[in-house]
Design a protein around this motif. Structure first.
Motif, PDB file in Angstrom:
ATOM      1  N   ARG A 121       0.809  -1.226   0.000  1.00 49.50           N
ATOM      2  CA  ARG A 121       0.000   0.000   0.000  1.00 49.50           C
ATOM      3  C   ARG A 121       0.843   1.277   0.000  1.00 49.50           C
ATOM      4  O   ARG A 121       0.453   2.262  -0.646  1.00 49.50           O
ATOM      5  CB  ARG A 121      -0.976  -0.037   1.187  1.00 49.50           C
TER       6      ARG A 121
ATOM      7  N   SER B 279      -7.758   2.002  -5.543  1.00 50.33           N
ATOM      8  CA  SER B 279      -7.032   3.262  -5.647  1.00 50.33           C
ATOM      9  C   SER B 279      -6.456   3.577  -4.266  1.00 50.33           C
ATOM     10  O   SER B 279      -6.173   2.664  -3.495  1.00 50.33           O
ATOM     11  CB  SER B 279      -7.958   4.369  -6.161  1.00 50.33           C
ATOM     12  N   CYS B 280      -6.283   4.853  -3.968  1.00 47.85           N
ATOM     13  CA  CYS B 280      -5.742   5.215  -2.663  1.00 47.85           C
ATOM     14  C   CYS B 280      -6.440   6.475  -2.170  1.00 47.85           C
ATOM     15  O   CYS B 280      -6.621   7.430  -2.943  1.00 47.85           O
ATOM     16  CB  CYS B 280      -4.237   5.457  -2.766  1.00 47.85           C
ATOM     17  N   LEU B 281      -6.810   6.484  -0.902  1.00 51.21           N
ATOM     18  CA  LEU B 281      -7.444   7.665  -0.308  1.00 51.21           C
ATOM     19  C   LEU B 281      -6.559   8.896  -0.479  1.00 51.21           C
ATOM     20  O   LEU B 281      -7.031   9.985  -0.802  1.00 51.21           O
ATOM     21  CB  LEU B 281      -7.704   7.392   1.182  1.00 51.21           C
ATOM     22  N   LEU B 282      -5.251   8.711  -0.292  1.00 51.05           N
ATOM     23  CA  LEU B 282      -4.324   9.846  -0.340  1.00 51.05           C
ATOM     24  C   LEU B 282      -3.926  10.198  -1.759  1.00 51.05           C
ATOM     25  O   LEU B 282      -3.546  11.331  -2.038  1.00 51.05           O
ATOM     26  CB  LEU B 282      -3.045   9.516   0.441  1.00 51.05           C
TER      27      LEU B 282
ATOM     28  N   LEU C 215       1.129   2.483  -3.359  1.00 50.98           N
ATOM     29  CA  LEU C 215      -0.093   3.076  -3.932  1.00 50.98           C
ATOM     30  C   LEU C 215      -0.142   4.545  -3.540  1.00 50.98           C
ATOM     31  O   LEU C 215      -0.418   5.414  -4.349  1.00 50.98           O
ATOM     32  CB  LEU C 215      -1.345   2.413  -3.337  1.00 50.98           C
TER      33      LEU C 215
ATOM     34  N   CYS D 204       1.449   6.020   3.543  1.00 45.32           N
ATOM     35  CA  CYS D 204       0.212   5.230   3.631  1.00 45.32           C
ATOM     36  C   CYS D 204      -0.236   5.185   5.091  1.00 45.32           C
ATOM     37  O   CYS D 204       0.546   4.859   5.986  1.00 45.32           O
ATOM     38  CB  CYS D 204       0.474   3.808   3.120  1.00 45.32           C
ATOM     39  N   ILE D 205      -1.510   5.531   5.324  1.00 43.31           N
ATOM     40  CA  ILE D 205      -2.014   5.576   6.708  1.00 43.31           C
ATOM     41  C   ILE D 205      -2.761   4.299   7.086  1.00 43.31           C
ATOM     42  O   ILE D 205      -3.423   4.244   8.125  1.00 43.31           O
ATOM     43  CB  ILE D 205      -2.909   6.809   6.925  1.00 43.31           C
ATOM     44  N   ALA D 206      -2.671   3.294   6.224  1.00 43.76           N
ATOM     45  CA  ALA D 206      -3.243   1.974   6.516  1.00 43.76           C
ATOM     46  C   ALA D 206      -4.747   2.031   6.805  1.00 43.76           C
ATOM     47  O   ALA D 206      -5.253   1.300   7.646  1.00 43.76           O
ATOM     48  CB  ALA D 206      -2.485   1.314   7.678  1.00 43.76           C
ATOM     49  N   CYS D 207      -5.446   2.923   6.085  1.00 45.33           N
ATOM     50  CA  CYS D 207      -6.886   3.078   6.320  1.00 45.33           C
ATOM     51  C   CYS D 207      -7.710   2.051   5.537  1.00 45.33           C
ATOM     52  O   CYS D 207      -8.866   1.790   5.895  1.00 45.33           O
ATOM     53  CB  CYS D 207      -7.324   4.481   5.925  1.00 45.33           C
ATOM     54  N   ASN D 208      -7.141   1.507   4.474  1.00 47.84           N
ATOM     55  CA  ASN D 208      -7.800   0.520   3.591  1.00 47.84           C
ATOM     56  C   ASN D 208      -8.990   1.068   2.814  1.00 47.84           C
ATOM     57  O   ASN D 208      -9.660   0.326   2.096  1.00 47.84           O
ATOM     58  CB  ASN D 208      -8.290  -0.719   4.366  1.00 47.84           C
ATOM     59  N   GLN D 209      -9.302   2.353   2.959  1.00 47.49           N
ATOM     60  CA  GLN D 209     -10.578   2.855   2.452  1.00 47.49           C
ATOM     61  C   GLN D 209     -10.717   2.816   0.938  1.00 47.49           C
ATOM     62  O   GLN D 209     -11.813   2.586   0.435  1.00 47.49           O
ATOM     63  CB  GLN D 209     -10.800   4.287   2.958  1.00 47.49           C
ATOM     64  N   ALA D 210      -9.600   3.056   0.223  1.00 51.31           N
ATOM     65  CA  ALA D 210      -9.724   3.054  -1.240  1.00 51.31           C
ATOM     66  C   ALA D 210      -8.992   1.877  -1.867  1.00 51.31           C
ATOM     67  O   ALA D 210      -9.050   1.687  -3.075  1.00 51.31           O
ATOM     68  CB  ALA D 210      -9.181   4.355  -1.820  1.00 51.31           C
ATOM     69  N   CYS D 211      -8.292   1.090  -1.058  1.00 52.13           N
ATOM     70  CA  CYS D 211      -7.596  -0.076  -1.620  1.00 52.13           C
ATOM     71  C   CYS D 211      -8.357  -1.349  -1.254  1.00 52.13           C
ATOM     72  O   CYS D 211      -9.251  -1.769  -1.987  1.00 52.13           O
ATOM     73  CB  CYS D 211      -6.127  -0.097  -1.212  1.00 52.13           C
TER      74      CYS D 211
HETATM   75 FE1  SF4 Z   1      -2.803   3.228   2.311  1.00 44.39          FE
HETATM   76 FE2  SF4 Z   1      -4.108   4.564   0.467  1.00 44.39          FE
HETATM   77 FE3  SF4 Z   1      -4.874   2.097   1.025  1.00 44.39          FE
HETATM   78 FE4  SF4 Z   1      -5.331   4.062   2.777  1.00 44.39          FE
HETATM   79  S1  SF4 Z   1      -6.210   3.836   0.752  1.00 44.39           S
HETATM   80  S2  SF4 Z   1      -4.434   2.027   3.188  1.00 44.39           S
HETATM   81  S3  SF4 Z   1      -3.531   5.333   2.487  1.00 44.39           S
HETATM   82  S4  SF4 Z   1      -2.932   2.705   0.160  1.00 44.39           S
END
Ligand code: SF4
Ligand code: FAD
Ligand code: NAP
Length: 685
Positions: free
Chosen positions: A325, A366-369, A328, A348-355
């Motif tokens: 992540r 994708s990635c939240l950030l 990403l 990466c803040i390990a939120c999992n929200q967009a991955c």
């Molecule tokens: Fe990391 Fe982006 Fe996935 Fe959040 S969405 S866990 S910031 S890779």
């Protein structure tokens, strides 16, 4: 023991001598120690997505990562994760992959294809496994494969690896963890066979060894073969330490080049990658295995910054670092570390929200950030041909992403923020225990504002009058906590979540939290912790029941969360289960955490009134079971409302106005939408 990463390179990197040191595998050299770990993106399944996938990987290869591992491809139809999921079984498919491997090679990188057979995790009725045991997370029961089918599956793995070589890949990774097919043979939990593929540890690991041998035979010696080994299954009846060591040694003898770490089965009830897992939580298990083999071992899970990666390598705990992540979130991670620009890394803040949350509902990852992740060919931020003077009002995630990306494109940007610091609601989120990583995002934006020369006005509530001289005005003024119309809501014992968390207003020993959305659950976590602790690994292991005692199969034990300093009641009006709207892959962790802290959860609640006695409530349409919660403090987490006080005046003045983030729509606003809207607008102006 594997070679420590301490031999002398030509000129060691001044800050990251181990991380930036090449790794010679004999027939090929990795230019540094960073592997981009496998991630399913949702682009693996259709040939039409190959150009997108190629650019996604190429951007990461340009960013300096030594070796990329693709998302999983099945070696046969039975192993597909779901109907029509990505597989590599034909020469035609291999040919299509050439676009990916060529793009990565042109960008100076290397890439390995992951071979993933789902076994009983495959979401279709034709799945097969070691035994006929249904996974708790899948409605389909697998068949127990007869020996002849197991032998055929081994040949399918070898064919897949050979096709990968023909497709131009530099190697393959055999997925042997996470509770997938191979792992299902390895663990007693899912392997009840009595033939040569089950029973003794040697029989249970036979399939892993034979797959590795067959692949090596098929691809020759000049091809990287990685085995992703489950070093902690984190489920009952998982592998023991001795079994894992014996497997690692056999894999080495079978010609595997690298052993990569895998942690936790999908059905495990121990979180392994969410933000509340302390950084480097599993390095300990990798280090234990590393001592027993002579091939490089790769550490993984919750490693997201170069300092920690360097420390792991310098300690000799591993020879490589796998990060998925983090690549990403920031495709340039390695280049930034190499150039000692680590304060520019979008961590990466390990939120999992967009991955992961996307992957689990069949949405493209994708990635939240970094909303460009997976959309590199669509969301393009080109330099502007006509620089404009642009005002951004509000430095929450929406305003920050707009300001930084607009300035990056060459616009002249001024950012107004009423508060003394940037971050908006996200700056409240970072105070929640387990969300400490969120402060990295604020650090990232702070640095980007400096680099991109955005003029920042803090402690400055913008007025319509001062915004009149700009070509464009972006209202990113966000949201404010909703104050519901409950009789007595102005009682001194009532505070908002912002006052409780950010302003740290005193909170009593008995507390009611009104509203059980994401913020209500987070605030319950905040209130059930004494102080805001730094993530402490020993405490975390106790809380989640992780015990690495060597004869403890699967390394799980009874959870022992530390007691809460307060009695907390978490309330909602709906009579549905609390937490329904939380993230697919993180919600269960939050709910298990507050359950462990004995938070009282009440649903179907009517808020009758608030007075000196406390919070008067009743239940259901009939307003029955009236009672008083004799609480000292009531924290409002009852949703939010948009802040758009400048809109009317700006519109009346004929300003070219854009409204993004929570100011646009307050309902369900999260940082993912806020950052995406900010970035997309910046690409257009
Ligand atoms: Fe990391 Fe982006 Fe996935 Fe959040 S969405 S866990 S910031 S890779
Ligand atoms: P805001 O964050 O509200 O920012 C707006 C900014 O505008 C504020 O800084 C405000 O001071 C400023 N402003 C307003 N008016 C003016 C003016 N006139 N002049 C100058 N400045 C002005 N989201 C997630 O995605 N994942 C999470 O895990 C998560 N956890 C959360 C936990 C908590 C406890 C909280 C409170 C929120 C959480 N969120 C989370 C939500 C997320 O933080 C918000 O959705 C996001 O911050 C909204 O971004 P925004 O930029 O639209 O608005
Ligand atoms: P939310 O999820 O909409 O929850 C609001 C809560 O308030 C609900 O429980 C709602 O339930 C209650 N409520 C609404 N109106 C009310 C009223 N008038 N009186 C009393 N109760 C009322 O919003 P949130 O918790 O404020 O979170 C905001 C956003 O931040 C969310 O959309 C979320 O995406 C994001 N966030 C995400 C995370 C994460 O971990 N991903 C964490 C925190 C926040 P009832 O109507 O049933 O009472």
């Amino acid at each position: 023991m594997a070679q420590p990463a301490t031999e002398h390179p030509a000129s060691p990197h001044p800050t990251y001598p181990h991380l930036m040191q090449p790794l010679d595998l004999g027939f090929t050299t990795l230019k540094n120690r960073v592997i981009m770990g496998s991630m399913h993106t949702g682009l693996e399944d259709r040939a039409k997505h190959i150009p997108r996938l190629a650019e996604y990987f190429a951007e990461r290869a340009r960013g300096g990562v030594a070796l990329i591992v693709t998302g999983g491809y099945s070696p046969n139809l039975q192993g597909s994760l779901y109907p029509l999921a990505g597989k590599l079984t034909t020469k035609k498919e291999a040919k299509q992959h050439r676009q990916i491997t060529e793009a990565v090679h042109e960008a100076g990188g290397k890439i390995a294809l992951q071979i993933l057979h789902g076994g009983r995790y495959s979401y279709h009725p034709l799945s097969g496994s070691a035994s006929r045991i249904k996974a708790p997370i899948n409605p389909f029961t697998p068949i127990a494969l007869p020996s002849i089918a197991i032998k055929k599956t081994i040949r399918d793995y070898a064919r897949c690896a050979k096709l990968a070589k023909q497709a131009g890949y530099d190697g393959v990774e055999i997925m042997g963890g996470e509770g997938y097919f191979i792992n299902q043979f390895l663990a007693k939990r899912t392997n009840k066979r009595t033939d040569q593929w089950g029973g003794s540890p040697e029989n249970r690991r036979r399939i892993a060894v034979e797959i590795s041998q067959a692949i090596r035979e098929a691809v020759g010696t000049d091809f990287i073969v990685i085995f992703r080994l489950s070093m902690a299954d984190l489920v009952e009846d998982g592998q023991t330490f001795d079994e894992i060591i014996a497997l690692a040694k056999d894999l080495e003898s079978s010609g595997i080049n690298i052993i990569n770490t895998d942690i936790g089965w999908h059905e495990a009830r121990v979180p392994t990658i969410v933000t509340s897992v302390p950084r480097g939580a599993f390095v300990e298990v990798t280090a234990k295995i590393e001592k027993y083999v002579g091939i490089p071992v790769c550490a993984s899970n919750r490693i997201n910054m170069p300092e920690m990666a360097e420390e792991i390598l310098a300690n000799g705990d591993a020879q490589l670092i796998s990060m998925a992540r983090p690549m990403l979130a920031d495709p340039d991670w390695v280049n930034k570390a190499a150039e000692q620009r680590e304060d520019e890394i979008n961590t990466c803040i390990a939120c999992n929200q967009a991955c992961l949350d996307h992957a689990f509902v069949n949405k493209k990852v994708s990635c939240l950030l970094n909303p460009r992740a997976g959309r590199e060919t669509e969301l393009v931020l080109l330099p502007t041909k006509r620089a404009k003077k642009i005002a951004v009002v509000g430095a929450g995630p929406a305003g920050l992403s707009a300001a930084v990306n607009l300035a990056d494109r060459g616009h002249d940007v001024e950012l107004f923020e009423a508060d003394a610091e940037i971050g908006g609601q996200f700056a409240i989120a970072k105070e929640i225990p387990g969300k400490e990583e969120f402060s990295e995002t604020i650090r990232y934006y702070k640095r980007q504002l400096e680099i991109k020369k955005v003029q920042v006005h803090l402690n400055h509530r913008a007025t319509a009058a001062e915004l009149s001289g700009f070509d464009e005005v972006i209202l990113a003024t966000g949201v404010t906590p909703r104050v519901p119309g409950i009789p007595g809501v102005d009682h001194p014992k009532v505070i908002t979540y912002a006052e409780a968390v950010k302003a740290q207003k005193p909170v009593g020993k008995k507390v009611a939290v009104i509203g059980a959305g994401g913020i209500g659950v987070d605030v319950s976590e905040f209130l059930t912790h004494d102080t805001r602790p730094a993530l402490d690994l020993a405490e975390w292991k106790e809380e989640w029941g992780v015990d690495y005692t060597e004869d403890n199969p699967g390394y799980v034990t009874k959870r022992k969360p530390s007691p809460s300093p307060r009695d907390v009641f978490l309330l909602q009006r709906k009579d549905t289960r609390i937490g329904k709207g939380l993230g697919k892959t993180t919600g269960w962790v939050h709910l298990a955490a507050i359950k462990g802290k004995k938070v009282n959860q009440l649903t179907g609640v009517n808020y009758e009134r608030i007075d000196d006695e406390g919070l008067h409530i009743s239940f259901g349409e009939e307003r029955k079971d009236k009672k008083v919660l004799d609480v000292d403090t009531i924290v409002l987490c009852a949703g939010q409302e948009s802040v758009r006080e400048l809109e009317a005046e700006l519109k009346a003045a004929g300003t070219s106005l854009h409204i993004i983030g929570g100011a646009d729509v307050a309902a369900e606003i999260d940082a993912k939408r806020a950052i995406r809207q900010g970035t997309e607008l910046a690409a257009q102006l």
